[in-house]
Motif scaffolding. Structure first.
Motif: not given
Length: 179
Positions: A1-6, A56-59, A80-85
């Motif tokens: 899974m992709q992490s958060q970059p700088i 928790e949503y950082a992914a 932030r993740p939306g309601e839909f993919p």
């Protein structure tokens, strides 16, 4: 899974939010002007809970970034993740000392680039209180278009607040076509 970059911009260094940023979040969230359209000020405990929830949503390349200008804390930007993919909600919250300097737009522009090019999102949207004309102007200057007015869930606003809100959005193809 992709992490958060700088994510560096011309003036901002956007680093992934961590538990070590709690004091920044607590200080920012205690400012009544900053929190005016975000449900009111938060106690340190409420800011800590917001931090836990946000982490928790950082992914998958999504999450929240802490912004630093000249080494000093300036604010937060989020996808932030939306309601839909395939979609995410853009957000930003800055210290008042950094308002009206184009930093909200600069950081948000980098998150749009990251979301569409690096993560492969199909749509990015942003929401705010209908009375928050400054945030709406930032959204429009980024190329997001007003897509709807709605009545927000009361849990997102302080008791007695006007619940009228707006949503702005841009799709990946439209954003990429602008170059």
């Amino acid at each position: 899974m992709q992490s958060q970059p700088i994510l560096p911009t011309e003036r901002i260094r956007l680093v992934p939010l961590s538990a070590g940023h709690l004091e920044h979040l607590a200080g920012l969230s205690a400012d009544p002007e900053v929190m005016r359209y975000l449900g009111g000020v938060l106690t340190r405990e409420q800011a800590a809970e917001e931090l836990r929830t946000t982490l928790e949503y950082a992914a998958g390349g999504l999450g929240c970034w802490t912004g630093f200008v000249d080494g000093g804390f300036a604010g937060f930007w989020s996808l932030r993740p939306g309601e839909f993919p395939g979609q995410a909600e853009l957000g930003y919250r800055l210290l008042r000392a950094h308002w009206r300097q184009g930093l909200a737009k600069e950081g948000a522009r980098e998150l749009l680039r990251h979301g569409f090019q690096d993560v492969g999102l199909g749509r990015i949207f942003a929401r705010t209180a209908a009375a928050n004309k400054g945030s709406q102007a930032t959204m429009a200057s980024l190329g997001l278009r007003h897509v709807r007015d709605f009545v927000a869930d009361p849990e997102y606003f302080a008791p007695g607040d006007d619940l009228h809100a707006v949503e702005y959005a841009v799709g990946r193809e439209e954003w990429l076509a602008r170059g």
